[in-house]
Design an enzyme around this catalytic site. Structure first.
Site, PDB file in Angstrom:
ATOM      1  N   CYS A   1     -20.238   0.315  -0.918  1.00  0.00           N
ATOM      2  CA  CYS A   1     -20.399  -0.529  -2.113  1.00  0.00           C
ATOM      3  C   CYS A   1     -21.720  -0.287  -2.849  1.00  0.00           C
ATOM      4  O   CYS A   1     -21.711   0.186  -3.984  1.00  0.00           O
ATOM      5  CB  CYS A   1     -20.294  -1.994  -1.719  1.00  0.00           C
ATOM      6  SG  CYS A   1     -18.777  -2.345  -0.846  1.00  0.00           S
TER       7      CYS A   1
ATOM      8  N   ASP B   1       0.849  -1.185   0.000  1.00  0.00           N
ATOM      9  CA  ASP B   1       0.000   0.000   0.000  1.00  0.00           C
ATOM     10  C   ASP B   1       0.886   1.237   0.000  1.00  0.00           C
ATOM     11  O   ASP B   1       1.918   1.271   0.678  1.00  0.00           O
ATOM     12  CB  ASP B   1      -0.912   0.004   1.232  1.00  0.00           C
ATOM     13  CG  ASP B   1      -2.157   0.843   1.000  1.00  0.00           C
ATOM     14  OD1 ASP B   1      -3.261   0.284   1.029  1.00  0.00           O
ATOM     15  OD2 ASP B   1      -2.017   2.073   0.767  1.00  0.00           O
TER      16      ASP B   1
ATOM     17  N   LEU C   1     -17.315  -9.780  -0.399  1.00  0.00           N
ATOM     18  CA  LEU C   1     -17.101  -9.753   1.049  1.00  0.00           C
ATOM     19  C   LEU C   1     -17.991  -8.692   1.673  1.00  0.00           C
ATOM     20  O   LEU C   1     -17.935  -7.531   1.260  1.00  0.00           O
ATOM     21  CB  LEU C   1     -15.641  -9.408   1.362  1.00  0.00           C
ATOM     22  CG  LEU C   1     -14.558 -10.256   0.693  1.00  0.00           C
ATOM     23  CD1 LEU C   1     -13.187  -9.648   0.934  1.00  0.00           C
ATOM     24  CD2 LEU C   1     -14.617 -11.686   1.232  1.00  0.00           C
TER      25      LEU C   1
HETATM   26  C1  UGA Z   1     -22.080  -5.572  -0.016  1.00  0.00           C
HETATM   27  C2  UGA Z   1     -22.413  -6.984  -0.530  1.00  0.00           C
HETATM   28  O1  UGA Z   1     -23.329  -7.608   0.375  1.00  0.00           O
HETATM   29  C3  UGA Z   1     -21.144  -7.832  -0.668  1.00  0.00           C
HETATM   30  O2  UGA Z   1     -21.470  -9.100  -1.224  1.00  0.00           O
HETATM   31  C4  UGA Z   1     -20.170  -7.098  -1.601  1.00  0.00           C
HETATM   32  O3  UGA Z   1     -18.966  -7.803  -1.763  1.00  0.00           O
HETATM   33  C5  UGA Z   1     -19.873  -5.734  -1.018  1.00  0.00           C
HETATM   34  O4  UGA Z   1     -21.103  -4.992  -0.896  1.00  0.00           O
HETATM   35  C6  UGA Z   1     -18.922  -5.031  -1.977  1.00  0.00           C
HETATM   36  O5  UGA Z   1     -19.302  -4.813  -3.118  1.00  0.00           O
HETATM   37  O6  UGA Z   1     -17.782  -4.798  -1.594  1.00  0.00           O
HETATM   38  P1  UGA Z   1     -21.611  -4.470   2.375  1.00  0.00           P
HETATM   39  O7  UGA Z   1     -21.578  -3.152   1.681  1.00  0.00           O
HETATM   40  O8  UGA Z   1     -20.548  -4.781   3.359  1.00  0.00           O
HETATM   41  O9  UGA Z   1     -21.569  -5.685   1.310  1.00  0.00           O
HETATM   42  O10 UGA Z   1     -22.976  -4.518   3.155  1.00  0.00           O
HETATM   43  P2  UGA Z   1     -24.336  -5.352   3.129  1.00  0.00           P
HETATM   44  O11 UGA Z   1     -24.374  -6.276   4.275  1.00  0.00           O
HETATM   45  O12 UGA Z   1     -24.619  -5.917   1.812  1.00  0.00           O
HETATM   46  O13 UGA Z   1     -25.387  -4.166   3.426  1.00  0.00           O
HETATM   47  C7  UGA Z   1     -25.478  -3.034   2.560  1.00  0.00           C
HETATM   48  C8  UGA Z   1     -26.545  -2.079   3.060  1.00  0.00           C
HETATM   49  O14 UGA Z   1     -27.844  -2.654   2.926  1.00  0.00           O
HETATM   50  C9  UGA Z   1     -26.422  -1.709   4.536  1.00  0.00           C
HETATM   51  O15 UGA Z   1     -26.699  -0.341   4.693  1.00  0.00           O
HETATM   52  C10 UGA Z   1     -27.480  -2.556   5.226  1.00  0.00           C
HETATM   53  O16 UGA Z   1     -27.957  -2.024   6.432  1.00  0.00           O
HETATM   54  C11 UGA Z   1     -28.555  -2.582   4.158  1.00  0.00           C
HETATM   55  N1  UGA Z   1     -29.469  -3.744   4.244  1.00  0.00           N
HETATM   56  C12 UGA Z   1     -28.989  -4.999   4.015  1.00  0.00           C
HETATM   57  C13 UGA Z   1     -30.813  -3.550   4.536  1.00  0.00           C
HETATM   58  O17 UGA Z   1     -31.277  -2.403   4.736  1.00  0.00           O
HETATM   59  N2  UGA Z   1     -31.653  -4.644   4.571  1.00  0.00           N
HETATM   60  C14 UGA Z   1     -31.192  -5.895   4.343  1.00  0.00           C
HETATM   61  O18 UGA Z   1     -32.021  -6.845   4.377  1.00  0.00           O
HETATM   62  C15 UGA Z   1     -29.830  -6.090   4.066  1.00  0.00           C
END
Ligand code: UGA
Length: 434
Positions: free
Chosen positions: A263, A31, A153
């Site tokens: 993301c 990095d 992830l």
């Molecule tokens: C997301 C994807 O889930 C991963 O598979 C992907 O690799 C990652 O983006 C990326 O592209 O790097 P992440 O951003 O860590 O992961 O978070 P998530 O768990 O997917 O949640 C995203 C948002 O959706 C959060 O704000 C969460 O609170 C919201 N969410 C999620 C809801 O409001 N309801 C749900 O049922 C699920």
């Protein structure tokens, strides 16, 4: 065992590098940010990610993982290079590839003669092909193969997701590239975790499509939740019954204040831009962007309505600042957008979050009052608003603060509390869609 170079030590690069080391490879993480390398070389990590610190320390101890700020001394001794640098959004919504192309230039400047380069970063369709062309132009005699391997992830579960992926997605063009990827992920193949091979463009598009589809599910269930409120139905029952149909699936149907993070918001904008550039504008993707944009505004309106139309000079306790639980990441956090709106409306915000406070302070400094625990944050407040679904909030004994919450109001924008219990304790409880 392979020698692997991983460029970028953000949460994707660091988790990937550490995971690859744990699989038995010798990994050199690079990095340019010296402060990050310093933290890592002091046996610490620059982010909060459950389980990652222990794994980093273990692999450093066992001599499979090291951190450096220049790739030159290591590149000639590596079998394969992973690029995991950030691709933030440009003003027009497209992905900013400047870090990625800088990494490509750094590799070219080493005058390599042969390399397998894996793109982990989320990149627009054709990026792998474009990087291939750059190598052909700049180093025409070098044998360079570009492989797409998008990451899936989740923050907060990144270590779990690395070792238990639903699939490993690989886009490539040659048998040699396939062979080396099968060595990289040999342990996954032995565990019957599928590697799905396709061409680079399909892999790149599949990554955006997966994130956009999940974001669409969330935006959809949030709209259905609004209908539940109007028609006196219960969103938890509606979502559960939908999810029992395995064509729909129960995941990502949890109602909330909108999706955030580093993301979904950026990837859905990038996919929208790709669809516009292709002269095939996506009705669905653009609607999801708009639905999620107005979601946080609707949440503030809801809070305002519950608190009788004015929150000027009222003290409000906000529980949660990170964009979801198990992370200190506040990028595009719906919690913070709502907090900002409350501040703009003149309220005094008391904030508690188990791990994200330091990151919030860097941006909001004294605009917000920060607290070290839930009880202190609730003192003399007009309402408690739950913004992030931390386990600590689920397990908290709210009865213990009832007498210090002036109006006994709890607004639960994550639907994590037990309605009957909270009402029995004497609170006026306002979840979403119930
Ligand atoms: C997301 C994807 O889930 C991963 O598979 C992907 O690799 C990652 O983006 C990326 O592209 O790097 P992440 O951003 O860590 O992961 O978070 P998530 O768990 O997917 O949640 C995203 C948002 O959706 C959060 O704000 C969460 O609170 C919201 N969410 C999620 C809801 O409001 N309801 C749900 O049922 C699920």
């Amino acid at each position: 065992m392979l020698n692997i170079l991983v460029v970028g030590t953000g949460y994707v690069g660091l988790t990937t590098g550490t995971g690859l080391a744990e699989l038995g490879h010798k990994v050199y993480c690079i990095d340019k940010d010296l402060s990050k390398i310093e933290v890592l070389n002091n046996n610490q990590i620059p982010i909060y990610e459950p389980g990652l610190l222990e794994l980093v320390q273990k692999n450093i101890r066992e001599n499979r993982l090291s951190f450096h700020n220049d790739l030159k001394p290591y590149i000639f001794n590596t079998d394969i290079i992973f690029l995991a640098v950030g691709t933030p959004e440009n003003e027009d919504g497209s992905a900013n590839l400047s870090y990625l192309y800088q990494a490509v230039r750094d590799i070219i400047s080493c005058n390599i003669t042969k390399a397998y380069i894996v793109i982990k970063s989320t990149v627009p369709v054709n990026t792998n092909n474009n990087i291939c062309k750059i190598f052909q132009q700049e180093l025409p005699d070098a044998q360079v193969e570009i492989i797409s391997n998008p990451e899936f992830l989740r923050e907060g579960f990144a270590v779990h997701d690395f070792f238990n992926p639903a699939r490993t997605l690989i886009g490539l063009n040659s048998d040699n590239a396939k062979e080396i990827i099968e060595i990289v992920y040999k342990k996954f193949i032995e565990k019957n975790i599928p590697i799905f091979f396709t061409d680079p463009n399909s892999a790149e598009l599949a990554k955006y499509a997966a994130n956009a589809f999940l974001a669409t599910k969330i935006a959809f269930i949030n709209e259905i939740s609004d209908l539940c409120e109007y028609y006196n139905a219960n969103i938890e029952d509606v979502a559960t019954s939908m999810g029992l149909d395995d064509r729909i699936g129960k995941k990502f149907l949890k109602v909330g204040p909108g999706f955030g993070g580093s993301c979904f918001p950026k990837d859905i904008l990038a996919l929208n831009k790709l669809s516009v550039d292709a002269n095939r504008p996506s009705m669905i993707v653009s609607a999801v962007i708009e639905a999620n944009r107005i979601r946080t505004k609707n949440m503030s309106d809801k809070i305002l309505k519950i608190l009788d139309g004015t929150i000027k000079r009222k003290k409000i306790t906000c529980l949660g600042a990170s964009f979801k639980a198990n992370t200190d990441d506040i990028r595009e956090s719906p919690a913070l957008k709502i907090i900002e709106e409350l501040i703009n409306l003149g309220s005094i915000v008391n904030l508690y979050d188990p791990v994200a406070i330091e990151n919030v302070k860097k941006i909001y400094s004294n605009k917000i009052c920060y607290f070290k625990n839930i009880t202190e944050a609730c003192d003399d407040t007009n309402a408690i608003i739950i913004l992030t679904e931390w386990e600590e909030f689920k397990g908290f004994d709210f009865a213990s603060v009832k007498d210090i919450v002036l109006n006994n109001v709890i607004i639960d924008l994550r639907n994590i509390l037990n309605k009957d219990n909270i009402i029995k304790q004497g609170f006026k409880y306002y979840p979403l869609g119930i």
